[in-house]
Design a protein around this motif. Sequence first.
Motif, PDB file in Angstrom:
ATOM      1  N   ASP A   1      76.244  30.368 105.928  1.00 21.34           N
ATOM      2  CA  ASP A   1      75.076  29.966 106.711  1.00 21.34           C
ATOM      3  C   ASP A   1      74.528  28.616 106.265  1.00 21.34           C
TER       4      ASP A   1
ATOM      5  N   ILE B   1      85.549  27.597 108.227  1.00 15.71           N
ATOM      6  CA  ILE B   1      84.815  26.363 108.487  1.00 15.71           C
ATOM      7  C   ILE B   1      85.487  25.708 109.692  1.00 15.71           C
ATOM      8  N   PRO B   2      84.765  24.977 110.511  1.00 18.71           N
ATOM      9  CA  PRO B   2      85.361  24.456 111.748  1.00 18.71           C
ATOM     10  C   PRO B   2      86.568  23.554 111.501  1.00 18.71           C
TER      11      PRO B   2
ATOM     12  N   HIS C   1      75.980  35.595 117.659  1.00 16.99           N
ATOM     13  CA  HIS C   1      76.180  34.361 118.426  1.00 16.99           C
ATOM     14  C   HIS C   1      75.965  34.614 119.915  1.00 16.99           C
TER      15      HIS C   1
ATOM     16  N   CYS D   1      76.210  26.046 104.945  1.00 19.77           N
ATOM     17  CA  CYS D   1      77.080  24.989 105.477  1.00 19.77           C
ATOM     18  C   CYS D   1      76.839  24.805 106.971  1.00 19.77           C
ATOM     19  N   ARG D   2      76.635  25.909 107.671  1.00 20.95           N
ATOM     20  CA  ARG D   2      76.360  25.822 109.107  1.00 20.95           C
ATOM     21  C   ARG D   2      75.102  24.993 109.355  1.00 20.95           C
TER      22      ARG D   2
ATOM     23  N   ALA E   1      78.772  26.181 115.620  1.00 19.92           N
ATOM     24  CA  ALA E   1      77.969  27.105 114.810  1.00 19.92           C
ATOM     25  C   ALA E   1      78.646  28.457 114.627  1.00 19.92           C
ATOM     26  N   TRP E   2      79.603  28.795 115.492  1.00 18.39           N
ATOM     27  CA  TRP E   2      80.286  30.085 115.388  1.00 18.39           C
ATOM     28  C   TRP E   2      81.358  30.097 114.300  1.00 18.39           C
ATOM     29  N   GLN E   3      81.711  28.950 113.769  1.00 19.06           N
ATOM     30  CA  GLN E   3      82.936  28.844 112.984  1.00 19.06           C
ATOM     31  C   GLN E   3      82.710  28.800 111.475  1.00 19.06           C
ATOM     32  N   PHE E   4      81.514  29.151 111.032  1.00 17.38           N
ATOM     33  CA  PHE E   4      81.204  29.108 109.605  1.00 17.38           C
ATOM     34  C   PHE E   4      81.085  30.511 109.031  1.00 17.38           C
ATOM     35  N   SER E   5      81.601  30.690 107.833  1.00 19.77           N
ATOM     36  CA  SER E   5      81.326  31.911 107.087  1.00 19.77           C
ATOM     37  C   SER E   5      80.104  31.731 106.195  1.00 19.77           C
TER      38      SER E   5
ATOM     39  N   CYS F   1      75.901  21.553 111.322  1.00 27.17           N
ATOM     40  CA  CYS F   1      75.518  21.603 112.735  1.00 27.17           C
ATOM     41  C   CYS F   1      74.338  20.691 113.030  1.00 27.17           C
TER      42      CYS F   1
END
Length: 524
Positions: free
Chosen positions: A278, A402-403, A57, A280-281, A272-276, A285
């Motif tokens: 990719d 997840i955010p 990130h 879902c991101r 975008a930093w808050q997903f485990s 996002c």
Amino acid sequence: MDGCGGDGRRPRAVFMAFGTHGDVFPIAALAAAFSLDQQQYSVVFITHSAHQNLSAHLAASNVRYMPVSSPPVLAAKQLENIAYGSVESNAEYESFSRRKETIQIEHREECLSYVEEVFGNDPSIRSDFIVINFFALEGWHLAELFQVKCIIAAPYFVPYSAPTSFERQFKQSFPLLYKYFQEAPTNTVCWTDIAHWMWALFMETWGSWRNDCLNLSPIPYTVSDPVTNLPLWHVRAESPLLLYGFSKEIVERPGYWPSSAHVCGFWFLPMAWQFSCDNCRGLLCGNVNPSSEGILCGNHSGLEHYLMGSSYSSLPIFIGLSSIGSMGFLRNPKAFLMVIKAVIESTDYRFILFSSGYQPLDSAIRFVASSVPESSELEATALSCDSTLLFNSRLFCFSGSIPYSWLFPKCAAAIHHAGSGSTAAALFAGIPQVACPFLLDQFYWAERLHWLGVAPEPLKRQHLVPDVDDTLSINNAADVLLGAIRSALSPEIKAQATRIAHRLAPEDGVGEALRTLKEKVLCE
């Protein structure tokens, strides 16, 4: 120091933050925002190697990631693993305090090496600076060594206070220095700065390092004239800029704080930093309004259904303790799960539990799942490897991330450890909260939430994560937790949570911190 890049060299900015996720990630968000806004700067971020997932990130924002090997948390079990790999494989056992001292020495050596790599080859210029959090005080002394400005940034107020005897002992040991701070002109370092947070710079543990390793005076602000050998107290340093990452709507700025302290608003991470995951991101996002709507990837359709399925008559209640497990406070994960089960059995509530990837809790979840087969509508929905359903499908356990900005509006309430990040996210989402603090500033936030009217009285630790799992302890904890949940879901608390969320909505904490940093630090 030279002028602002007069030799054509790029100015340099070091962001240094240590601690757990909530201590470090908001500072990383500031570093990324600054780098994108001030592309003429060379920006680096120094933190624990345990936060390696930040590196990609940060790289996307042109921030260089510099990892140090020290752990974010010095729990006894972690120290054993760091020192030996396993206790059984070693003939000798080092004490906790001795190993901690060794880690501290190595940590400071690595910090010095990295900062020297950034600033050591060229003279500093006015626009060079270091930003530190309260757990990275090494950076303050290193800024003095390399003659660059030091700014303090914290997503919470000072997490520790001076010993009650500090002022008396300081006055006795350094009467002239005490007078120097007491008589300081406006906007220069004064006793208000010392009492608020700078007292920690004068503790003995720093003196030997400053003297032996940095060749600085053991006591800050006592540099001596090379001719007279008297302190250069006629040189008055500017009061250091202190950026706080919380809202004025939540924490009123006391009049006794230093004038250099600025309350910016909460610092949230880029989504975008808050997903485990990719996938879902990529989906969320790209959504126009990801904080309220969105579709998770196919692997996490079970989570989405649990949150948003039309077959449910009520929203689930979030439970998450972030780094509390890794810090050694979740000693009996099974008891924690049994408390939740007891609440479920006496109500119609549903819960979603974020384990934060804490392995002992994930193991307890898998054990319970393997011993009690589930049957429900969701049974036909393939769950991802990071998801588990327990207790008649009324507890959804998730080990990923997840955010919260997407999750919390889909929850009836949030039960958490009163960390600054969880607190802020729930406040912005406008949902009631139940706080169970464990250490440091968490006790302040928990009491503050109750005072604001968005949470009942804070839980005691044993009422959420009891150390024993006997029937009496579990039932007592469940009774208290259930009472807190019912109080949190009262019309009064729900209405107050909504009102505060409306007041917070216009704030941009990272943006305000960035504006203040540019105004106070950068060259005109």
